[in-house]
Motif scaffolding. Structure first.
Motif, mmCIF file in Angstrom:
data_model
loop_
_atom_site.group_PDB
_atom_site.id
_atom_site.type_symbol
_atom_site.label_atom_id
_atom_site.label_comp_id
_atom_site.label_asym_id
_atom_site.label_seq_id
_atom_site.Cartn_x
_atom_site.Cartn_y
_atom_site.Cartn_z
ATOM 1 N N GLY A 70 -40.293 -71.733 41.516
ATOM 2 C CA GLY A 70 -40.387 -70.773 40.588
ATOM 3 C C GLY A 70 -41.614 -71.185 39.452
ATOM 4 O O GLY A 70 -41.143 -72.275 38.954
ATOM 5 N N ILE A 71 -42.151 -70.416 38.967
ATOM 6 C CA ILE A 71 -43.297 -70.836 38.017
ATOM 7 C C ILE A 71 -42.620 -71.188 36.657
ATOM 8 O O ILE A 71 -43.197 -71.664 35.596
ATOM 9 N N GLU A 72 -41.421 -70.754 36.432
ATOM 10 C CA GLU A 72 -40.470 -71.252 35.023
ATOM 11 C C GLU A 72 -40.188 -72.481 35.064
ATOM 12 O O GLU A 72 -39.957 -73.228 34.171
ATOM 13 N N LYS A 73 -40.501 -73.272 36.245
ATOM 14 C CA LYS A 73 -40.421 -74.603 36.343
ATOM 15 C C LYS A 73 -41.370 -75.572 35.613
ATOM 16 O O LYS A 73 -41.429 -76.858 35.609
ATOM 17 N N GLU A 92 -43.808 -61.335 33.943
ATOM 18 C CA GLU A 92 -43.568 -60.203 33.252
ATOM 19 C C GLU A 92 -42.471 -60.575 32.072
ATOM 20 O O GLU A 92 -42.429 -60.349 30.943
ATOM 21 N N MET A 93 -41.560 -61.527 32.633
ATOM 22 C CA MET A 93 -40.310 -62.044 31.806
ATOM 23 C C MET A 93 -41.160 -62.766 30.589
ATOM 24 O O MET A 93 -40.759 -62.649 29.509
ATOM 25 N N ALA A 144 -35.701 -66.829 28.073
ATOM 26 C CA ALA A 144 -35.053 -67.139 29.440
ATOM 27 C C ALA A 144 -36.113 -68.046 30.360
ATOM 28 O O ALA A 144 -35.493 -68.833 31.200
ATOM 29 N N MET A 145 -37.207 -68.323 30.229
ATOM 30 C CA MET A 145 -38.072 -69.162 30.928
ATOM 31 C C MET A 145 -37.766 -70.591 30.420
ATOM 32 O O MET A 145 -38.289 -71.313 31.141
ATOM 33 N N PRO A 162 -29.013 -76.403 26.860
ATOM 34 C CA PRO A 162 -30.127 -77.261 26.587
ATOM 35 C C PRO A 162 -31.455 -76.556 26.503
ATOM 36 O O PRO A 162 -32.357 -77.207 26.020
ATOM 37 N N GLY A 163 -31.624 -75.453 27.033
ATOM 38 C CA GLY A 163 -32.936 -74.788 26.845
ATOM 39 C C GLY A 163 -32.825 -73.629 25.390
ATOM 40 O O GLY A 163 -33.916 -73.288 25.183
ATOM 41 N N LYS A 164 -31.739 -73.841 24.746
ATOM 42 C CA LYS A 164 -31.762 -72.901 23.324
ATOM 43 C C LYS A 164 -31.882 -71.777 23.783
ATOM 44 O O LYS A 164 -32.753 -70.791 22.950
#
Length: 711
Positions: free
Chosen positions: A234-237, A293-294, A303-304, A367-369
């Motif tokens: 997933g491109i959020e990585k 979109e997110m 959330a990313m 940990p991603g705040k």
């Protein structure tokens, strides 16, 4: 008649194996995580992760272009798409072109997201999961119940039965033997596989690298033995630079499983040689599926920043009762609710979002705040915008927004409830209301509300003034708390004013997604509380304090309301919780408490909003110690009591066992008194103690301190 969703909750909370396994893990996790983070500044670390992940999310096109360029320069084939169907078609095409018959997989939530296994199996390709947990649930025909530990819900007895059927041998529950069986069965799959499929924990744009983190070594086998490797990411990585891997790898094992480091970290940068000397066929699929979109949504972009550690599940009091098969779809828990709303559809998050009790544990530990509770509130708002409010809720909010009608109904209920009242409690309600007193008694509505009693209080004329925001519970159920607060502030030289136009703080409406209703509540209260020139606006209810100090502003921001924003900020600047103000007054020498007395043991329950949003926990403890109480900390002192405002009414099946756990922890301290700073928690815990029959007094801190003022 209960809905299927309600029935699934009932089954889960009554499944002793499930609640036992999740409960034991969550207890151990908190202790072990604290040890794992010793010597590390968690706030600095997670701020770094949030900044770097946010930067990548703000430049997804650049990240993808750089990653593709660098990976392809090394010999990898990169395919990018927003369509999950095209992802599956691409993988099947590669499989058919290479005559693939068998596939082995390491753990990948991205493949779960697009239901890849069933797609390939329908095309005649055998798919074998090789992560132990994933293999177990594949044998069971289930989906993961946790993003990191997919089979955490299963007992060793259940696993033994599954393995016994698989190998046609009656196995015991001896864990080393079960692991031996798994190793033997999976080893043959590795050796026979034509293709290996993995996910990716991190994708580095600068180098075109994929980072894989595992504890079992199966990802090494999946990426090494088959001649074809497909990584679905997933491109959020994305992270921009190779150096950005370090903070993520520092946090991921500590937050996921409370380990210092996972057993295996594999960094794949370009194709590796096969055993026959040829080069591996490496395909990297960059999947969007609404992630762009997110990232472009101002609310949900954060959330990313998720690194998929699952820590939000590990500390969630609801998740540990019901598990991921109830609290989630593909992705589970609080973050899973958010991802479901985006990667699947908003409508599919409708039931599971209601499971969030808004305790804030997940926000504190992420940990991603990521502010997971706030994003779930935003989901509720968008559901209301799209679907509208249920008729019953509309009717309730019409009443609440009409202050005179609302207060008149509460006064009438005080009279009507007398036949059901025993002492100060409603212990049993009739017919369809019976669930409300299942496991706890409810407070009787006061015969004389605080707003009436306040008029009879004789106060000296003092220069400094504070407006008291009572909130519904103190005003109509616990007026004695309000009287105690006036007594304390008067002693410190502060005159208390009570603006009669004050009304509901709007939290029930806001937490249901009805922001327009909450906006009306906010405006009414701003008008009332700033009607006089006061130095402070004080509240003895943390939920109300949060509303006045934070949520009026955020509600206005969400709705684009600008007219009342300056006044909302003025109110926020004056708002203070009870314990913080009293501690300040004591420290300044303006308020003297009786000291040197031995009042016995007390234990303290941290209310969720007080500790996690207002960041107040030491002040009430210091005050109680100062007046002579011996503080005995309870286990999980800062874990939710199950009240959650209207949550205990909507989901008593979950609220009740959370309360029972809290009551047990209180009783085990041996303290005859439990203190807290929230009237909602008093209502929940006092009502629970009443039905439990335990001889433990449940008191608001304001009451205990008012009894110890110097003459």
């Amino acid at each position: 008649m209960k809905s299927d969703f309600k029935e699934s909750i009932d089954r889960a909370v009554n499944n002793a194996n499930l609640t036992g396994a999740l409960g034991k893990f969550s207890e151990a996790y908190k202790v072990n995580r604290a040890k794992a983070y010793e010597g590390i500044d968690f706030e600095v670390l997670r701020t770094t992760i949030a900044e770097r992940k946010s930067h990548a999310a703000s430049h997804l096109d650049l990240m993808a272009a750089a990653f593709t360029r660098n990976a392809e320069a090394l010999g990898a084939k990169v395919f990018q798409t927003n369509d999950p169907e095209k992802v599956k078609e691409y993988i099947l095409k590669v499989a058919k072109e290479n005559n693939v018959k068998t596939v082995v997989k390491s753990k990948s939530m991205a493949t779960e997201e697009i239901h890849l296994n069933s797609y390939l199996e329908k095309a005649g390709i055998a798919v074998g999961e090789t992560d132990l947990g994933e293999w177990i649930i594949q044998l069971a025909g289930q989906t993961p119940s946790h993003m990191v530990m997919p089979a955490i819900h299963m007992t060793k007895e259940e696993v033994s039965d599954l393995f016994s059927k698989e190998v046609n041998e009656r196995l015991t529950t001896d864990i080393p033997r079960l692991v031996e069986v798994a190793r033997k069965e999976l080893r043959s799959k590795f050796l026979a596989a034509d293709m290996g499929i993995t996910g990716g924990n991190i994708a580095v744009a600068e180098t075109g690298s994929i980072v894989l983190v595992t504890n079992e070594g199966n990802a090494r086998m999946v990426t090494t033995l088959p001649k074809i490797h497909i990584a679905l990411v997933g491109i959020e990585k994305f992270v921009e630079k190779f150096a950005d891997v370090v903070p993520v790898l520092t946090a991921l094992p500590r937050s996921a499983t409370a380990q210092l480091l996972t057993s295996y970290v594999s960094i794949i940068t370009g194709p590796a040689p096969n055993t026959d000397g040829s080069m591996k066929d490496l395909h990297i699929i960059l999947m969007d599926n609404r992630r762009t979109e997110m990232a472009n949504d101002p609310k949900f972009k954060q959330a990313m920043q998720c690194i998929r550690c699952g820590s939000c599940l590990n500390v969630c009091p609801v998740f540990r009762l019901v598990g991921g098969h109830v609290f989630g779809k593909i992705y589970t828990g609080g973050i899973g609710t958010i991802l479901t709303a985006w990667f699947d559809e908003l409508k599919k998050s409708e039931e599971i979002q209601g499971l969030c009790i808004q305790c804030g544990n997940c926000k504190e530990i992420c940990p991603g705040k990521i502010d997971i509770p706030e994003l779930i509130m935003e989901i509720r708002r968008r559901l209301v915008q799209k679907e509208g409010l249920p008729l019953l809720q509309k009717a309730i909010y019409r009443v609440v927004n009409n202050r005179r009608l609302f207060h008149g109904m509460l006064r009438a209920a005080s009279i009507a409830g007398k036949p059901l009242t025993s002492g100060k409690f409603l212990r049993h309600l009739p017919l369809f209301l019976a669930d409300l007193t299942d496991g706890r008694s409810l407070p009787a509505i006061a015969a004389e509300p605080f707003r009436d009693r306040f008029k009879k209080i004789k106060q000296p004329k003092l220069k400094e003034k504070a407006a008291f925001y009572a909130g519904c519970l103190i005003d109509f159920a616990y007026p004695e708390m309000g009287e105690a607060l006036v007594k304390i502030l008067n002693k410190a030289g502060i005159e208390v004013v009570f603006p009669e136009e004050q009304t509901c703080c709007g939290a029930p409406a806001r937490y249901s997604g009805a922001y327009e209703v909450a906006e009306k509540n906010a405006i009414d209260n701003i008008k009332a509380l700033l009607s006089e020139d006061v130095q402070y606006v004080i509240s003895a209810c943390p939920t109300c304090t949060v509303a006045l100090a934070h949520e009026f502003i955020s509600t206005f921001e969400s709705l684009g309301q600008t007219e009342w924003m300056p006044r909302a900020k003025e109110l926020a600047g004056k708002t203070v919780d009870f314990s913080s103000l009293v501690k300040k007054l004591v420290d300044e020498g303006r308020l003297t408490l009786k000291e040197g007395r031995k009042l016995g043991k007390v234990t303290y329950h941290d209310s969720c909003h007080l500790k996690r949003t207002l960041h107040v926990s030491e002040e009430p403890r210091e005050l109680l110690n100062k007046v002579g109480y011996e503080l005995t900390e309870m286990f999980e002192c800062d874990t939710c009591c199950g009240m959650g405002g209207s949550y205990s009414i909507k989901l008593p099946e979950i609220s009740a066992p959370i309360l029972q756990r809290k009551l047990t922890n209180i009783k085990e301290t041996g303290a005859p008194v439990v203190a807290m700073d929230c009237p909602g928690c008093v209502m929940q815990i006092r009502g629970g103690m009443d039905q439990d029959g335990a001889d433990i007094r449940v008191r608001h801190t304001v009451e205990l301190l008012a009894e110890q003022l110097e003459d």
